[in-house]
Scaffold this motif. Structure first.
Motif, PDB file in Angstrom:
ATOM      1  N   ASP A  46       0.832  -1.210   0.000  1.00 28.45           N
ATOM      2  CA  ASP A  46       0.000   0.000   0.000  1.00 28.45           C
ATOM      3  C   ASP A  46       0.859   1.250   0.000  1.00 28.45           C
ATOM      4  OD1 ASP A  46      -2.475  -1.252  -0.130  1.00 28.45           O
ATOM      5  OD2 ASP A  46      -2.569  -1.517   2.038  1.00 28.45           O
ATOM      6  N   VAL A  47       2.015   1.147  -0.640  1.00 33.45           N
ATOM      7  CA  VAL A  47       2.942   2.278  -0.764  1.00 33.45           C
ATOM      8  C   VAL A  47       3.383   2.390  -2.219  1.00 33.45           C
ATOM      9  CG1 VAL A  47       5.201   3.212  -0.078  1.00 33.45           C
ATOM     10  CG2 VAL A  47       3.774   2.040   1.613  1.00 33.45           C
ATOM     11  N   LEU A  48       3.427   3.600  -2.704  1.00 31.97           N
ATOM     12  CA  LEU A  48       3.933   3.864  -4.049  1.00 31.97           C
ATOM     13  C   LEU A  48       5.284   4.554  -3.945  1.00 31.97           C
ATOM     14  CD1 LEU A  48       0.683   5.253  -5.747  1.00 31.97           C
ATOM     15  CD2 LEU A  48       1.451   2.878  -5.557  1.00 31.97           C
ATOM     16  N   GLY A  49       6.203   4.184  -4.808  1.00 30.56           N
ATOM     17  CA  GLY A  49       7.525   4.790  -4.810  1.00 30.56           C
ATOM     18  C   GLY A  49       7.601   5.957  -5.787  1.00 30.56           C
ATOM     19  N   ILE A  50       8.284   7.013  -5.386  1.00 31.48           N
ATOM     20  CA  ILE A  50       8.470   8.199  -6.222  1.00 31.48           C
ATOM     21  C   ILE A  50       9.951   8.335  -6.528  1.00 31.48           C
ATOM     22  CG2 ILE A  50       8.078  10.675  -6.467  1.00 31.48           C
ATOM     23  CD1 ILE A  50       5.525   8.985  -6.080  1.00 31.48           C
ATOM     24  N   ILE A  51      10.291   8.319  -7.810  1.00 29.25           N
ATOM     25  CA  ILE A  51      11.701   8.412  -8.210  1.00 29.25           C
ATOM     26  C   ILE A  51      12.009   9.839  -8.634  1.00 29.25           C
ATOM     27  CG2 ILE A  51      13.510   7.489  -9.687  1.00 29.25           C
ATOM     28  CD1 ILE A  51      11.800   5.009 -10.088  1.00 29.25           C
ATOM     29  N   MET A  52      12.770  10.514  -7.807  1.00 28.64           N
ATOM     30  CA  MET A  52      13.221  11.881  -8.098  1.00 28.64           C
ATOM     31  C   MET A  52      14.492  11.824  -8.942  1.00 28.64           C
ATOM     32  SD  MET A  52      11.344  14.241  -6.435  1.00 28.64           S
ATOM     33  CE  MET A  52      12.450  15.624  -6.130  1.00 28.64           C
ATOM     34  N   PRO A  53      14.827  12.918  -9.631  1.00 23.50           N
ATOM     35  CA  PRO A  53      16.147  12.981 -10.262  1.00 23.50           C
ATOM     36  C   PRO A  53      17.211  13.013  -9.170  1.00 23.50           C
ATOM     37  CG  PRO A  53      14.693  14.714 -11.093  1.00 23.50           C
ATOM     38  CD  PRO A  53      14.028  14.124  -9.887  1.00 23.50           C
ATOM     39  N   LYS A  54      18.440  12.793  -9.549  1.00 19.79           N
ATOM     40  CA  LYS A  54      19.521  12.841  -8.563  1.00 19.79           C
ATOM     41  C   LYS A  54      19.543  14.213  -7.888  1.00 19.79           C
ATOM     42  CE  LYS A  54      22.894  14.200 -12.089  1.00 19.79           C
ATOM     43  NZ  LYS A  54      24.154  13.907 -12.776  1.00 19.79           N
ATOM     44  N   SER A  55      19.751  14.217  -6.571  1.00 21.48           N
ATOM     45  CA  SER A  55      19.738  15.474  -5.820  1.00 21.48           C
ATOM     46  C   SER A  55      21.053  16.235  -5.929  1.00 21.48           C
ATOM     47  CB  SER A  55      19.428  15.200  -4.345  1.00 21.48           C
ATOM     48  OG  SER A  55      20.405  14.336  -3.782  1.00 21.48           O
ATOM     49  N   GLY A  56      22.070  15.593  -6.469  1.00 19.22           N
ATOM     50  CA  GLY A  56      23.368  16.248  -6.578  1.00 19.22           C
ATOM     51  C   GLY A  56      23.366  17.456  -7.498  1.00 19.22           C
ATOM     52  N   ASP A  57      22.396  17.530  -8.431  1.00 17.52           N
ATOM     53  CA  ASP A  57      22.363  18.673  -9.339  1.00 17.52           C
ATOM     54  C   ASP A  57      21.410  19.773  -8.857  1.00 17.52           C
ATOM     55  OD1 ASP A  57      19.884  17.556  -9.762  1.00 17.52           O
ATOM     56  OD2 ASP A  57      20.248  16.990 -11.853  1.00 17.52           O
ATOM     57  N   GLY A  58      20.908  19.636  -7.619  1.00 21.35           N
ATOM     58  CA  GLY A  58      20.048  20.674  -7.064  1.00 21.35           C
ATOM     59  C   GLY A  58      18.610  20.636  -7.534  1.00 21.35           C
ATOM     60  N   SER A  59      18.169  19.523  -8.092  1.00 25.43           N
ATOM     61  CA  SER A  59      16.818  19.439  -8.644  1.00 25.43           C
ATOM     62  C   SER A  59      15.734  19.734  -7.610  1.00 25.43           C
ATOM     63  CB  SER A  59      16.583  18.049  -9.231  1.00 25.43           C
ATOM     64  OG  SER A  59      17.470  17.788 -10.286  1.00 25.43           O
ATOM     65  N   PHE A  60      15.997  19.392  -6.353  1.00 22.74           N
ATOM     66  CA  PHE A  60      14.992  19.595  -5.311  1.00 22.74           C
ATOM     67  C   PHE A  60      14.607  21.067  -5.169  1.00 22.74           C
ATOM     68  CE2 PHE A  60      16.812  15.547  -3.617  1.00 22.74           C
ATOM     69  CZ  PHE A  60      15.633  14.808  -3.640  1.00 22.74           C
ATOM     70  N   LEU A  61      15.483  21.966  -5.612  1.00 24.95           N
ATOM     71  CA  LEU A  61      15.210  23.392  -5.488  1.00 24.95           C
ATOM     72  C   LEU A  61      14.188  23.881  -6.505  1.00 24.95           C
ATOM     73  CD1 LEU A  61      18.883  24.690  -4.993  1.00 24.95           C
ATOM     74  CD2 LEU A  61      17.153  24.299  -3.232  1.00 24.95           C
ATOM     75  N   ASN A  62      13.978  23.125  -7.560  1.00 21.56           N
ATOM     76  CA  ASN A  62      13.063  23.563  -8.613  1.00 21.56           C
ATOM     77  C   ASN A  62      11.617  23.418  -8.136  1.00 21.56           C
ATOM     78  OD1 ASN A  62      11.443  23.669 -11.073  1.00 21.56           O
ATOM     79  ND2 ASN A  62      13.376  23.473 -12.165  1.00 21.56           N
ATOM     80  N   PRO A  63      10.817  24.506  -8.214  1.00 23.15           N
ATOM     81  CA  PRO A  63       9.428  24.458  -7.729  1.00 23.15           C
ATOM     82  C   PRO A  63       8.555  23.421  -8.434  1.00 23.15           C
ATOM     83  CG  PRO A  63      10.124  26.726  -8.103  1.00 23.15           C
ATOM     84  CD  PRO A  63      11.196  25.849  -8.686  1.00 23.15           C
ATOM     85  N   PHE A  64       8.983  22.911  -9.585  1.00 25.15           N
ATOM     86  CA  PHE A  64       8.189  21.883 -10.269  1.00 25.15           C
ATOM     87  C   PHE A  64       7.944  20.689  -9.350  1.00 25.15           C
ATOM     88  CE2 PHE A  64       8.082  17.812 -12.478  1.00 25.15           C
ATOM     89  CZ  PHE A  64       7.064  17.992 -13.399  1.00 25.15           C
ATOM     90  N   PHE A  65       8.974  20.281  -8.607  1.00 27.34           N
ATOM     91  CA  PHE A  65       8.881  19.037  -7.845  1.00 27.34           C
ATOM     92  C   PHE A  65       7.950  19.123  -6.637  1.00 27.34           C
ATOM     93  CE2 PHE A  65      12.755  18.537 -10.349  1.00 27.34           C
ATOM     94  CZ  PHE A  65      12.431  17.365 -11.000  1.00 27.34           C
ATOM     95  N   PRO A  66       8.016  20.160  -5.796  1.00 23.78           N
ATOM     96  CA  PRO A  66       7.008  20.228  -4.727  1.00 23.78           C
ATOM     97  C   PRO A  66       5.591  20.384  -5.261  1.00 23.78           C
ATOM     98  CG  PRO A  66       8.389  22.200  -4.746  1.00 23.78           C
ATOM     99  CD  PRO A  66       9.033  21.209  -5.646  1.00 23.78           C
ATOM    100  N   THR A  67       5.450  21.007  -6.435  1.00 24.47           N
ATOM    101  CA  THR A  67       4.112  21.174  -7.009  1.00 24.47           C
ATOM    102  C   THR A  67       3.569  19.844  -7.513  1.00 24.47           C
ATOM    103  OG1 THR A  67       4.762  23.404  -7.720  1.00 24.47           O
ATOM    104  CG2 THR A  67       2.732  22.520  -8.639  1.00 24.47           C
ATOM    105  N   VAL A  68       4.390  19.069  -8.207  1.00 21.93           N
ATOM    106  CA  VAL A  68       3.922  17.769  -8.689  1.00 21.93           C
ATOM    107  C   VAL A  68       3.684  16.817  -7.510  1.00 21.93           C
ATOM    108  CG1 VAL A  68       6.124  16.533  -9.047  1.00 21.93           C
ATOM    109  CG2 VAL A  68       4.220  16.125 -10.591  1.00 21.93           C
ATOM    110  N   MET A  69       4.472  16.979  -6.442  1.00 20.02           N
ATOM    111  CA  MET A  69       4.278  16.142  -5.257  1.00 20.02           C
ATOM    112  C   MET A  69       2.925  16.413  -4.603  1.00 20.02           C
ATOM    113  SD  MET A  69       6.579  13.901  -4.665  1.00 20.02           S
ATOM    114  CE  MET A  69       5.952  13.508  -3.038  1.00 20.02           C
ATOM    115  N   LYS A  70       2.442  17.642  -4.724  1.00 26.17           N
ATOM    116  CA  LYS A  70       1.125  17.972  -4.177  1.00 26.17           C
ATOM    117  C   LYS A  70       0.043  17.135  -4.864  1.00 26.17           C
ATOM    118  CE  LYS A  70      -1.885  21.913  -3.163  1.00 26.17           C
ATOM    119  NZ  LYS A  70      -2.088  23.388  -3.327  1.00 26.17           N
ATOM    120  N   GLY A  71       0.135  17.025  -6.190  1.00 28.23           N
ATOM    121  CA  GLY A  71      -0.818  16.199  -6.930  1.00 28.23           C
ATOM    122  C   GLY A  71      -0.675  14.730  -6.603  1.00 28.23           C
ATOM    123  N   LEU A  72       0.557  14.250  -6.495  1.00 24.72           N
ATOM    124  CA  LEU A  72       0.806  12.859  -6.130  1.00 24.72           C
ATOM    125  C   LEU A  72       0.230  12.545  -4.748  1.00 24.72           C
ATOM    126  CD1 LEU A  72       4.540  12.689  -7.256  1.00 24.72           C
ATOM    127  CD2 LEU A  72       2.708  11.366  -8.303  1.00 24.72           C
TER     128      LEU A  72
END
Length: 341
Positions: free
Chosen positions: A61-87
């Motif tokens: 009952d768990v789904l996995g979310i594959i983010m891009p590698k964090s070494g390039d700073g992807s987590f800082l891009n607002p796209f990801f928290p926004t898409v996570m809201k929908g997920l």
């Protein structure tokens, strides 16, 4: 004494089997009955033993979310928290948990995915990106493990379920808007050249120019990371050209912020001296100075629909792959000016 399913069933005036089906979010149970049972659960303080249920059903009952590698700073891009809201909303609707991969490098992400799959930690996976030659995607495909991609797969498009916008047409529409505004010297600033979203938007841009009889200049197409610094570096290169562009198409709002900052540092006015049209329409676009023209790609909907597609893949493993196209909209603000030729 611990509250049991029978206690919940008695209060809700339903059979114990109905309570079990509500806990499992069985689609055959009406929403009215689900609300009644969940109200009884809340009143009695009943909490289902999801661990025991998972062991019995062999489901996490768990789904996995594959983010891009964090070494390039992807987590800082607002796209990801926004898409996570929908997920998150879609997962909540089906009473599911989410587990996000962590890793600085692509190798670490790959190892994490292997552990998720072999350890039975998740029932399926959602890739939040699509790129050329992705080892993770190839691994999941060969393992025949349920997964969905947000973005158009670079290969095997017809056999991989994915949620996407028509990025080719969106890129073309933006270029046509700028052409109709009198611009002919239009540059394209894209993200990583291996990302399919960049490739598709760039192809649309090139198609619009070719249809207008305008040759595509190689020095007008620049690829950098979807980051502030990427936008700044791209502007430096373009503004140093002998014939600099009058308009920029930037493939991401976060990158566009770097573009605007660098143009301001150089004393170049937007839109007086140069026009900018961006993509994604995150909050940054509306709050920037000037407010950015941007393509609203319905990021939350991309995440929400990805979960729904993945659940279909999990429940109906033999079903054909599905493709869902989420609509986009050009949002016109004040970063583009019309010019007279």
């Amino acid at each position: 004494m611990a509250v049991t399913i029978k206690d919940v069933a008695k209060l809700a005036n339903v059979a114990p089997s109905t309570v079990s089906r509500v806990i499992a979010n069985n689609p055959r149970i009406s929403e009215k009955t689900k609300r009644k049972v969940r109200k009884a659960m809340n009143e009695l303080g009943y909490h289902p033993n999801f661990i025991a249920r998972s062991l019995a059903s062999k489901s996490s009952d768990v789904l996995g979310i594959i983010m891009p590698k964090s070494g390039d700073g992807s987590f800082l891009n607002p796209f990801f928290p926004t898409v996570m809201k929908g997920l998150s909303q879609a997962a909540h609707d089906d009473r599911l948990g989410l587990q996000i991969t962590t890793g600085i490098t692509e190798e670490e992400i790959y190892d994490e995915v292997e552990k998720m799959v072999h350890g039975g930690r998740v029932d399926g996976l959602i890739l939040l990106y699509s790129k050329v030659g992705d080892n993770v995607l190839n691994y999941l495909r060969e393992a025949n493990f349920p997964f969905v991609v947000i973005g158009k797969p670079y290969q095997y498009e017809s056999s991989i379920s994915h949620v996407d916008n028509d990025n080719f047409q969106a890129g073309k529409d933006v270029a046509k808007y700028l052409l109709d505004s009198g611009h002919s010297a239009i540059a394209f600033i894209g993200g990583n050249a291996e990302l399919v979203v960049t490739i598709e938007r760039m192809k649309g841009y090139e198609a619009a120019l070719m249809e207008a009889g305008i040759p595509v200049r190689k020095d007008y197409v620049i690829h950098e990371d979807f980051m502030l610094e990427g936008g700044k570096e791209a502007v430096k290169r373009l503004m140093n050209l002998e014939n600099s562009p009058t308009a920029l198409i930037v493939a991401d709002d976060f990158m566009s912020l770097g573009v605007l900052n660098m143009l301001d540092e150089l004393g170049i006015d937007v839109p007086g001296d140069i026009s900018v049209f961006s993509f994604n329409n995150v909050l940054l676009a509306e709050l920037s100075k000037p407010p950015l023209c941007s393509v609203d790609i319905n990021i939350e909907s991309l995440g929400y629909q990805a979960v729904k597609l993945l659940l279909t893949r999990i429940k109906e493993p033999g079903s054909p792959a599905m493709r869902m196209i989420v609509p986009y909209e050009l949002i016109v603000r004040s970063s583009v000016a019309k010019i007279k030729n």
